[in-house]
Scaffold this motif. Structure first.
Motif, PDB file in Angstrom:
ATOM      1  N   GLY A 287      40.196 -55.410 -29.964  1.00 40.03           N
ATOM      2  CA  GLY A 287      40.115 -56.067 -28.649  1.00 40.03           C
ATOM      3  C   GLY A 287      39.675 -57.515 -28.749  1.00 40.03           C
ATOM      4  N   THR A 288      38.680 -57.828 -27.964  1.00 33.01           N
ATOM      5  CA  THR A 288      38.176 -59.201 -27.914  1.00 33.01           C
ATOM      6  C   THR A 288      37.652 -59.660 -29.266  1.00 33.01           C
ATOM      7  OG1 THR A 288      37.742 -59.176 -25.551  1.00 33.01           O
ATOM      8  CG2 THR A 288      36.294 -60.553 -26.888  1.00 33.01           C
ATOM      9  N   ALA A 289      37.008 -58.767 -29.984  1.00 32.75           N
ATOM     10  CA  ALA A 289      36.474 -59.126 -31.305  1.00 32.75           C
ATOM     11  C   ALA A 289      37.627 -59.457 -32.262  1.00 32.75           C
ATOM     12  CB  ALA A 289      35.615 -57.989 -31.841  1.00 32.75           C
TER      13      ALA A 289
ATOM     14  N   VAL B 294      34.101 -57.621 -37.179  1.00 31.97           N
ATOM     15  CA  VAL B 294      33.522 -58.285 -36.012  1.00 31.97           C
ATOM     16  C   VAL B 294      33.400 -57.228 -34.918  1.00 31.97           C
ATOM     17  CG1 VAL B 294      33.716 -60.221 -34.402  1.00 31.97           C
ATOM     18  CG2 VAL B 294      34.771 -60.398 -36.673  1.00 31.97           C
ATOM     19  N   SER B 295      32.203 -57.022 -34.424  1.00 30.64           N
ATOM     20  CA  SER B 295      32.014 -55.987 -33.402  1.00 30.64           C
ATOM     21  C   SER B 295      30.767 -56.262 -32.575  1.00 30.64           C
ATOM     22  CB  SER B 295      31.885 -54.617 -34.071  1.00 30.64           C
ATOM     23  OG  SER B 295      31.596 -53.627 -33.111  1.00 30.64           O
ATOM     24  N   GLN B 296      30.962 -56.419 -31.285  1.00 31.37           N
ATOM     25  CA  GLN B 296      29.819 -56.616 -30.390  1.00 31.37           C
ATOM     26  C   GLN B 296      28.849 -55.461 -30.541  1.00 31.37           C
ATOM     27  OE1 GLN B 296      27.129 -56.136 -27.553  1.00 31.37           O
ATOM     28  NE2 GLN B 296      28.914 -54.853 -27.121  1.00 31.37           N
ATOM     29  N   SER B 297      29.339 -54.250 -30.296  1.00 36.73           N
ATOM     30  CA  SER B 297      28.461 -53.068 -30.268  1.00 36.73           C
ATOM     31  C   SER B 297      28.030 -52.641 -31.661  1.00 36.73           C
ATOM     32  CB  SER B 297      29.192 -51.902 -29.610  1.00 36.73           C
ATOM     33  OG  SER B 297      30.328 -51.544 -30.396  1.00 36.73           O
ATOM     34  N   GLY B 298      28.894 -52.891 -32.630  1.00 33.87           N
ATOM     35  CA  GLY B 298      28.623 -52.393 -33.981  1.00 33.87           C
ATOM     36  C   GLY B 298      28.843 -50.899 -34.100  1.00 33.87           C
ATOM     37  N   GLU B 299      29.461 -50.294 -33.069  1.00 33.40           N
ATOM     38  CA  GLU B 299      29.657 -48.840 -33.077  1.00 33.40           C
ATOM     39  C   GLU B 299      31.117 -48.435 -32.912  1.00 33.40           C
ATOM     40  OE1 GLU B 299      27.274 -47.006 -33.961  1.00 33.40           O
ATOM     41  OE2 GLU B 299      25.564 -48.345 -33.616  1.00 33.40           O
ATOM     42  N   THR B 300      32.017 -49.368 -32.855  1.00 31.54           N
ATOM     43  CA  THR B 300      33.430 -49.046 -32.633  1.00 31.54           C
ATOM     44  C   THR B 300      33.973 -48.225 -33.803  1.00 31.54           C
ATOM     45  OG1 THR B 300      33.663 -51.030 -31.321  1.00 31.54           O
ATOM     46  CG2 THR B 300      35.699 -50.080 -32.179  1.00 31.54           C
ATOM     47  N   ALA B 301      34.494 -47.037 -33.474  1.00 28.06           N
ATOM     48  CA  ALA B 301      34.864 -46.069 -34.511  1.00 28.06           C
ATOM     49  C   ALA B 301      35.888 -46.632 -35.495  1.00 28.06           C
ATOM     50  CB  ALA B 301      35.395 -44.795 -33.856  1.00 28.06           C
TER      51      ALA B 301
ATOM     52  N   ALA C 104      34.005 -56.002 -19.802  1.00 23.03           N
ATOM     53  CA  ALA C 104      34.766 -57.154 -20.290  1.00 23.03           C
ATOM     54  C   ALA C 104      33.829 -58.093 -21.051  1.00 23.03           C
ATOM     55  CB  ALA C 104      35.411 -57.889 -19.123  1.00 23.03           C
ATOM     56  N   SER C 105      34.170 -58.309 -22.296  1.00 28.84           N
ATOM     57  CA  SER C 105      33.304 -59.094 -23.174  1.00 28.84           C
ATOM     58  C   SER C 105      33.486 -60.592 -22.945  1.00 28.84           C
ATOM     59  CB  SER C 105      33.667 -58.741 -24.615  1.00 28.84           C
ATOM     60  OG  SER C 105      32.848 -59.437 -25.507  1.00 28.84           O
ATOM     61  N   THR C 106      32.396 -61.303 -22.801  1.00 33.12           N
ATOM     62  CA  THR C 106      32.478 -62.763 -22.597  1.00 33.12           C
ATOM     63  C   THR C 106      31.539 -63.481 -23.573  1.00 33.12           C
ATOM     64  OG1 THR C 106      30.842 -62.563 -20.793  1.00 33.12           O
ATOM     65  CG2 THR C 106      33.182 -62.641 -20.180  1.00 33.12           C
TER      66      THR C 106
ATOM     67  N   LEU D 206      44.048 -60.762 -22.192  1.00 31.77           N
ATOM     68  CA  LEU D 206      43.361 -59.461 -22.253  1.00 31.77           C
ATOM     69  C   LEU D 206      42.333 -59.356 -21.121  1.00 31.77           C
ATOM     70  CD1 LEU D 206      42.561 -56.747 -23.557  1.00 31.77           C
ATOM     71  CD2 LEU D 206      41.051 -58.019 -25.083  1.00 31.77           C
ATOM     72  N   LYS D 207      41.556 -60.419 -20.949  1.00 33.77           N
ATOM     73  CA  LYS D 207      40.512 -60.406 -19.911  1.00 33.77           C
ATOM     74  C   LYS D 207      41.129 -60.133 -18.547  1.00 33.77           C
ATOM     75  CE  LYS D 207      37.739 -60.266 -21.684  1.00 33.77           C
ATOM     76  NZ  LYS D 207      37.025 -60.139 -22.923  1.00 33.77           N
ATOM     77  N   LEU D 208      42.222 -60.820 -18.261  1.00 30.17           N
ATOM     78  CA  LEU D 208      42.862 -60.680 -16.954  1.00 30.17           C
ATOM     79  C   LEU D 208      43.380 -59.253 -16.747  1.00 30.17           C
ATOM     80  CD1 LEU D 208      43.796 -62.299 -14.408  1.00 30.17           C
ATOM     81  CD2 LEU D 208      46.041 -62.370 -15.487  1.00 30.17           C
ATOM     82  N   LYS D 209      44.088 -58.732 -17.737  1.00 38.37           N
ATOM     83  CA  LYS D 209      44.653 -57.382 -17.621  1.00 38.37           C
ATOM     84  C   LYS D 209      43.548 -56.357 -17.430  1.00 38.37           C
ATOM     85  CE  LYS D 209      47.050 -58.129 -21.378  1.00 38.37           C
ATOM     86  NZ  LYS D 209      48.038 -58.313 -22.443  1.00 38.37           N
ATOM     87  N   GLU D 210      42.516 -56.520 -18.227  1.00 40.79           N
ATOM     88  CA  GLU D 210      41.437 -55.546 -18.291  1.00 40.79           C
ATOM     89  C   GLU D 210      40.761 -55.329 -16.941  1.00 40.79           C
ATOM     90  OE1 GLU D 210      38.599 -57.012 -21.093  1.00 40.79           O
ATOM     91  OE2 GLU D 210      37.643 -55.063 -21.347  1.00 40.79           O
ATOM     92  N   ILE D 211      40.500 -56.408 -16.218  1.00 41.53           N
ATOM     93  CA  ILE D 211      39.730 -56.219 -14.976  1.00 41.53           C
ATOM     94  C   ILE D 211      40.545 -56.416 -13.706  1.00 41.53           C
ATOM     95  CG2 ILE D 211      37.488 -56.666 -16.039  1.00 41.53           C
ATOM     96  CD1 ILE D 211      37.567 -59.478 -14.840  1.00 41.53           C
TER      97      ILE D 211
HETATM   98  C1  F6R Z   1      37.417 -56.575 -24.039  1.00 46.36           C
HETATM   99  C2  F6R Z   1      36.503 -55.696 -24.747  1.00 46.36           C
HETATM  100  C3  F6R Z   1      37.012 -54.815 -25.825  1.00 46.36           C
HETATM  101  C4  F6R Z   1      36.099 -54.865 -27.048  1.00 46.36           C
HETATM  102  C5  F6R Z   1      36.543 -53.883 -28.125  1.00 46.36           C
HETATM  103  C6  F6R Z   1      35.697 -53.993 -29.374  1.00 46.36           C
HETATM  104  O1  F6R Z   1      36.775 -57.333 -23.080  1.00 46.36           O
HETATM  105  O2  F6R Z   1      35.333 -55.701 -24.471  1.00 46.36           O
HETATM  106  O3  F6R Z   1      38.313 -55.178 -26.176  1.00 46.36           O
HETATM  107  O4  F6R Z   1      36.104 -56.182 -27.517  1.00 46.36           O
HETATM  108  O5  F6R Z   1      36.486 -52.580 -27.621  1.00 46.36           O
HETATM  109  O6  F6R Z   1      34.370 -53.679 -29.131  1.00 46.36           O
HETATM  110  P1  F6R Z   1      33.241 -54.059 -30.153  1.00 46.36           P
HETATM  111  O7  F6R Z   1      33.197 -55.545 -30.215  1.00 46.36           O
HETATM  112  O8  F6R Z   1      31.976 -53.474 -29.587  1.00 46.36           O
HETATM  113  O9  F6R Z   1      33.627 -53.474 -31.470  1.00 46.36           O
END
Ligand code: F6R
Length: 367
Positions: free
Chosen positions: A58-60, A103-110, A156-158, A243-248
């Motif tokens: 996704g965003t990452a 690259v992962s915001q949450s660090g938990e994406t499978a 939605a990640s910003t 992606l941002k636009l579609k998502e929300i």
């Molecule tokens: C889009 C969005 C998702 C995440 C994706 C990865 O706004 O939030 O596309 O970017 O699910 O998530 P992380 O970064 O947590 O691995």
């Protein structure tokens, strides 16, 4: 808890100057980058790196696309970027001279985690860029660069995205320092400009700039289709804006490399279709403007995103947003801000749930 904002997403958009500042803090020394506290890779190990793989979702993933431009430009090491769910199953070429960057915001994406484990198993060195200290991705990696964006609540990640970009710039510059692939003066100039980004992001959040984006979003909110176009780094940011636009907002949109339009998509540009055209990259500017004129000639309703010093674009677009002057390589951090606001206001105008879009979860821990 929303600090006076209507939604978490808006709050988080406005938190970006701070997120950028915090991600830069304590990683700069004598006008250059110092990651020696976080990166255990030795000079010899860095010199052995033959290829770099950015892997994310996704965003990452879109941050990784920017990473490819940045790291290749600064180091000349070949970089690939993959969506984690694809990478896992395509038998990528990995060995002990590969640097894998998750690259992962949450660090938990499978999918990201599974790809990381696979790369590690095949001998790659693994770096994680993540927003969560102690997350699974952080624990599995050899090295971690934390993005100090703070908790991101909106689906939605910003601010996580802009902080990921900052982490990537820092790492790219650090590699260039160690490898000596760029003049020190050039790297110092980049660092100086990095330090100016928080303030420049704030400028983009000033009411008069936001109003232009809000108005354009409200004007086009009834449309079902929309295009984002750009070249080079502007194309990478276009993908994120789309992606941002579609998502929300649930408006269908497509991001297109502007030069690729004539190979098919131009057929879809009809009278009144909204197009967001990004032209911040000097070397590609003329080419992009000519693509913009092509869509204009077909009746597109255009919002242009360009640089402060631009005088040309406004002749070809209906509305224009100017980002403060910066180095081309750093423009994505600024360019994305009006696109985030655009998605936000399109969603608000259509009356959908900004922070919890349908069918999506903040953290995707299943494949
Ligand atoms: C889009 C969005 C998702 C995440 C994706 C990865 O706004 O939030 O596309 O970017 O699910 O998530 P992380 O970064 O947590 O691995």
């Amino acid at each position: 808890e929303k600090g006076g904002y209507d939604h978490f997403m808006l709050k988080e958009i406005y938190e970006q100057p701070k997120a950028i500042r915090d991600t830069l803090a304590s990683r700069l020394k004598d006008g250059l980058v110092d990651l020696s506290k976080e990166i255990s890779l030795t000079k010899e190990e860095i010199q052995r790196i033959e290829r770099i793989h950015f892997v994310a979702c996704g965003t990452a993933y879109h941050a990784g696309l920017v990473g490819k431009y940045v790291v290749e430009k600064l180091t000349r090491i070949p970089v690939e970027v993959d969506v984690a769910s694809e990478y896992r199953y395509r038998e990528p070429i990995i060995n002990d001279r590969t640097l894998f960057i998750a690259v992962s915001q949450s660090g938990e994406t499978a999918d990201t985690l599974a790809a990381l484990k696979e790369a590690k198993k095949q001998g790659a060195k693994v770096l994680a860029i993540t927003n969560v200290v102690g997350s699974s991705v952080a624990r599995e990696a050899d090295d971690v660069i934390i993005t100090w964006a703070g908790p991101e609540i909106a689906v939605a990640s910003t601010k996580a995205y802009t902080s990921q970009l900052i982490a990537i710039y820092l790492f790219g510059i650090y590699l260039a320092q160690v490898l000596g692939t760029k003049e020190e003066a050039e790297l110092k100039e980049l660092v100086e400009h990095l330090l100016e980004l928080p303030e420049k992001t704030e400028e983009l959040l000033q009411p008069e700039k936001v109003k232009v984006v809000e108005q354009f979003a409200r004007d086009i909110a009834k449309h079902q289709n929309l295009f984002f176009i750009g070249r080079g780094l502007d194309y990478a940011v276009a993908l994120e804006g789309s992606l941002k636009l579609k998502e929300i907002s649930y408006i269908h949109s497509e991001a297109y490399a502007a030069g690729e339009l004539k190979h098919g998509t131009l057929a879809l540009i009809e009278e009144n279709i909204p197009v967001i055209a990004i032209a911040t990259q000097k070397a590609l500017y003329e080419k992009t403007v000519s693509n913009i004129q092509e869509v204009k000639a077909r009746g597109a309703h255009l919002l242009g995103v360009t640089v402060e010093e631009d005088t040309e674009l406004k002749k070809s677009v209906d509305e224009v947003i100017r980002i403060p002057a910066t180095m081309d390589l750093l423009a994505p951090v600024l360019t994305v801000v009006p696109l985030q606001l655009f998605a936000y206001y399109a969603c608000v105008e259509r009356g959908y749930d900004v922070d919890k879009p349908r069918n999506l979860a903040k953290s995707v821990t299943v494949e």
